[in-house]
Design an enzyme around this catalytic site. Structure first.
Site, PDB file in Angstrom:
ATOM      1  N   ASP A  62     -89.085  13.848   6.199  1.00 46.92           N
ATOM      2  CA  ASP A  62     -90.753  13.412   5.561  1.00 46.92           C
ATOM      3  C   ASP A  62     -90.703  11.869   6.065  1.00 46.92           C
ATOM      4  OD1 ASP A  62     -92.708  15.070   4.154  1.00 46.92           O
ATOM      5  OD2 ASP A  62     -93.401  13.068   4.864  1.00 46.92           O
ATOM      6  N   ASN A  90    -102.027  13.791  -2.815  1.00 46.72           N
ATOM      7  CA  ASN A  90    -100.449  15.126  -2.527  1.00 46.72           C
ATOM      8  C   ASN A  90    -100.536  16.127  -3.243  1.00 46.72           C
ATOM      9  OD1 ASN A  90     -99.252  12.956  -0.745  1.00 46.72           O
ATOM     10  ND2 ASN A  90    -100.695  14.453   0.375  1.00 46.72           N
ATOM     11  N   LEU A  91    -100.616  15.325  -4.922  1.00 49.53           N
ATOM     12  CA  LEU A  91    -100.503  15.115  -6.405  1.00 49.53           C
ATOM     13  C   LEU A  91    -100.813  17.062  -6.721  1.00 49.53           C
ATOM     14  CD1 LEU A  91     -99.604  12.791  -8.716  1.00 49.53           C
ATOM     15  CD2 LEU A  91     -98.249  13.839  -7.350  1.00 49.53           C
ATOM     16  N   GLN A  92    -102.226  17.426  -6.318  1.00 58.13           N
ATOM     17  CA  GLN A  92    -102.814  18.626  -5.730  1.00 58.13           C
ATOM     18  C   GLN A  92    -102.127  20.272  -5.607  1.00 58.13           C
ATOM     19  OE1 GLN A  92    -104.425  20.669  -3.099  1.00 58.13           O
ATOM     20  NE2 GLN A  92    -105.998  21.759  -4.158  1.00 58.13           N
ATOM     21  N   LYS A 103     -91.638  10.404   0.839  1.00 54.66           N
ATOM     22  CA  LYS A 103     -91.639  11.972  -0.166  1.00 54.66           C
ATOM     23  C   LYS A 103     -90.032  12.625   0.101  1.00 54.66           C
ATOM     24  CE  LYS A 103     -96.452  13.398   0.852  1.00 54.66           C
ATOM     25  NZ  LYS A 103     -97.361  14.341   2.094  1.00 54.66           N
ATOM     26  N   ASP A 160     -97.857  19.844   8.654  1.00 59.34           N
ATOM     27  CA  ASP A 160     -99.085  20.808   8.603  1.00 59.34           C
ATOM     28  C   ASP A 160     -99.657  20.412  10.329  1.00 59.34           C
ATOM     29  OD1 ASP A 160     -98.706  17.763   8.592  1.00 59.34           O
ATOM     30  OD2 ASP A 160    -100.040  17.312   7.582  1.00 59.34           O
ATOM     31  N   ASN A 161     -98.916  20.100  11.057  1.00 57.05           N
ATOM     32  CA  ASN A 161     -99.387  19.420  12.486  1.00 57.05           C
ATOM     33  C   ASN A 161     -99.577  20.043  13.884  1.00 57.05           C
ATOM     34  OD1 ASN A 161     -98.161  17.442  14.166  1.00 57.05           O
ATOM     35  ND2 ASN A 161     -98.028  16.705  11.764  1.00 57.05           N
ATOM     36  N   CYS A 167    -104.826  20.692   7.637  1.00 53.14           N
ATOM     37  CA  CYS A 167    -105.316  20.850   6.719  1.00 53.14           C
ATOM     38  C   CYS A 167    -105.493  20.006   5.555  1.00 53.14           C
ATOM     39  CB  CYS A 167    -103.259  21.656   6.023  1.00 53.14           C
ATOM     40  SG  CYS A 167    -103.406  21.659   4.423  1.00 53.14           S
ATOM     41  N   CYS A 187    -116.693  11.187  11.928  1.00 55.11           N
ATOM     42  CA  CYS A 187    -116.083  12.299  11.777  1.00 55.11           C
ATOM     43  C   CYS A 187    -115.590  12.054  10.748  1.00 55.11           C
ATOM     44  CB  CYS A 187    -115.453  13.046  12.615  1.00 55.11           C
ATOM     45  SG  CYS A 187    -114.079  12.295  12.995  1.00 55.11           S
TER      46      CYS A 187
END
Lengths: 503, 136
Positions: free
Chosen positions: A182, A190-192, A206, A250-251, A308, A459
């Site tokens: 990473d 991020n902690l959610q 990370k 995530d991409n 995401c 956007c």
């Protein structure tokens, strides 16, 4: 031994009896090629002992190193199976015939990612036996499975939402070597969902934070950390020599990169993806099975699917999907159960639906098909592919920085603001004074714009707005258009400090 | 074709394995004095209920009767065969442990209903830990 046995026979004070024992044709070469042999005794125990004495080869065939009868030997008295040791002292001297037969049986091997050789090279110490007791209790896992887990070498690409449960469960399960890749740093947001990190890890890499968590679980594991962005230049060397890759990215760009590299290096990978309330898991390129490109030959059309980071996810979703990924990884390593190769598991946590979709292998697949066109890993330029990147051929899109736009707004210049985000995104963060036209409706609603006025498109990150401007140009709109660089994310510190725009 | 299998036998066995799919099939291989397999007889798979997809068991008394009738016809049992549904054609640990030395063990791999491979193994001696040797 033989003397003792004869003596014991004498002590019983019974007349000595000679039994005729039929030897199965398949076992005869260990009994001097005889169809029938004679053995003294009234019981199975006595007969076996006499056979053991007379035929050393037969004894080797029938008994294991500890003196127990081997699993495939069966002794019948007439039609009655007398193999079980509890029946060995029954008097069978009256039986019509005694048969020594093989029980021919077997089973399909479980195809494990970790070979028997590597499994046999591992051992478990007392502490490991205690630590992994719950695995050892499972019939399908046991000592053999735990050794396979210990021998396994797994790469986890991404220590974010999906990586959090994957890394922690692999560590807890005892995967011997875990490599975490990473490039990113932990943020408060991020902690959610990224439960491998804590508030103390904010602003730390990370990968380093993940390594600390693994060490807290089990210091004996071999943890490798690669703080790098995966690219065509490094991916092959990052995954080479590993048994399995788990895609927790995530991409689209990285997913296709991982797919192509895994296919070319012959390494299977566990795919996982989450969006809002839904997730998917599959196993790709496992024993000639389909790959990601068989399922999705190309990424979705530009602008249609927010990432995401843009779309949001419910907190436990990554835990659910990541845990399934870790579970699939362990099953592949040990070769137990059903696998998700050739199938895609979809989980909808809002409506509580699950389904399994069949994934067919595409023989025309550009990377794993019959005539592959992708024979080396190249950086799949997703931004260029999707038209998100400025093309030299194409007319450049002009834009304002957040500061420039703020000045214009403060100076009350006659400008028009168009927010091209989706309604649920606007609900999180409203841009004051902006007209909302979602990107999909722009071409149709271009009549609502004033070609005489400077129009600024907004956007979340300043990418879809570029696409919006291009879309309008293509649709024939001639008015002056500007992009807000970095999107509302870059602007929010300036404009919302006293606006109360947060919900 | 080779010195362990009569030509055509493998094809017949493959059909039998496909017919049994998704369960395992099993049976005995017959041959003459030269030990070369030239015929077979399918056995009922007596594996415990529900496990016939991954296991096979041949009733020892059925085997006994086969031996008797083969012997009368001047033939002998030279080995055994079984199939591995959706799995490769190599002996599992369980297969290897139960192998009688010198007998042929023919294993068929059936994937999604089609037999894709047929291999023959034999254990050469009684030494513990002997790994079966691949013949074909």
């Amino acid at each position: 031994m033989a003397e003792y046995e004869l003596e014991q026979g004498g002590l019983r004070d019974r007349p000595s009896v000679t039994a005729k024992v039929y030897i199965s044709a398949t076992l005869r070469s260990f009994f001097d090629r005889r169809t029938e042999v004679e053995a003294k005794g009234h019981t199975v125990r006595e007969i076996l002992k006499d056979l053991q004495r007379q035929y050393p080869d037969g004894a080797k065939l029938m008994f294991d190193e500890n003196g127990g009868l081997k699993g495939f030997i069966r002794i019948y008295a007439g039609e009655e199976d007398k193999t079980d040791v509890s029946l060995w002292d029954d008097d069978i001297s009256g039986a019509s015939g005694i048969l020594l037969l093989p029980l021919v049986a077997g089973g399909a091997p479980q195809e494990a990612l970790i070979s028997d050789e590597r499994r046999k090279a591992e051992s478990l110490d007392d502490e490991e036996v205690e630590r992994f007791n719950k695995h050892l209790l499972l019939r399908e896992i046991g000592v053999k499975g735990q050794k396979r887990i210990k021998a396994a070498r797994v790469v986890v690409a991404g220590a974010g939402a999906l990586g959090s449960p994957v890394i922690q469960y692999l560590a807890a399960a005892g995967v011997g070597t875990i490599k975490v890749v990473d490039f990113d740093q932990v943020t408060l947001g991020n902690l959610q969902s990224q439960v491998i990190h804590g508030v103390r890890d904010v602003k730390r890499p990370k990968a380093a934070s993940a390594r600390d968590t693994i060490r807290n679980i089990n210091r004996k594991l071999n943890v490798e950390v690669e703080q790098a962005r995966l690219s065509a230049d490094n991916i092959r060397s990052v995954i080479e020599g590993y048994d399995l890759v788990i895609d927790c990215t995530d991409n689209y760009q990285t997913r296709y990169l991982i797919n192509d590299a895994c296919v070319l290096s012959g390494i299977p990978f566990v795919f996982g993806a989450i969006y809002q309330y839904e997730g998917m898991v599959s196993v790709f390129h496992y024993r000639g099975g389909p790959c990601l490109r068989c399922l999705f030959p190309a990424p979705p059309a530009p602008g249609l699917v927010p990432t995401c980071a843009e779309g949001g996810t419910i907190s436990p979703l990554s835990g659910i999907i990541g845990s399934i990924q870790a579970n699939e990884a362990l099953k592949l390593i040990m070769g137990i159960g059903e696998h998700l190769d050739g199938r895609l598991l979809r989980v909808d946590t809002l409506g509580l639906h699950n389904d399994l979709v069949r994934v067919e292998k595409n023989c025309g697949c550009p990377v794993c098909g019959d005539q592959p066109t992708i024979t080396e890993v190249w950086d799949f330029d997703y931004e260029e592919f999707c038209g998100l990147k400025e093309d030299e051929q194409e007319e450049p899109v002009e834009g304002f920085t957040p500061e420039e736009l703020a000045h214009r707004i403060e100076a009350n210049e006659p400008i028009r603001l168009i927010d091209v985000r989706e309604p649920h995104e606007r609900a999180i963060l409203r841009f004051p004074g902006a007209t909302a036209i979602p990107i999909g409706q722009l071409a149709r609603r271009k009549g609502e714009l004033d070609p005489e006025q400077d129009t600024i498109f907004i956007c979340k990150e300043g990418k879809r707005s570029i696409l919006a401007i291009r879309t309008l140009r293509e649709a024939g709109y001639k008015g002056p258009m500007y992009n807000l660089k970095g999107g509302i994310d870059a602007m929010k510190d300036i404009i919302f400090s006293n606006e109360g725009g947060w919900l | 074709m080779n010195d362990v299998l009569e030509e055509g036998l493998c094809r017949e066995l493959m059909r039998a394995a496909e017919a049994a799919y998704p369960l395992e099939c099993c049976g005995v291989l017959f041959g003459g004095a030269d030990g070369r397999a030239d015929g077979f007889c399918e056995a009922e798979n007596r594996a415990p209920a529900g496990s016939a997809g991954r296991h096979f068991t041949i009733d020892p008394l059925w085997l006994y009767r086969q031996e008797q009738s083969a012997g009368k016809a001047g033939r002998q049992i030279v080995g055994f065969y079984h199939s591995h549904p959706d799995c490769a054609a190599y002996p599992s640990d369980e297969d290897a442990e139960g192998m009688i030395p010198e007998q042929l063990y023919l294993i068929l791999s059936v994937r999604e209903g089609r037999c894709v491979e047929c291999r023959v193994y034999r254990k050469m001696s009684l030494e513990p830990g002997q790994v079966p040797e691949r013949f074909l």
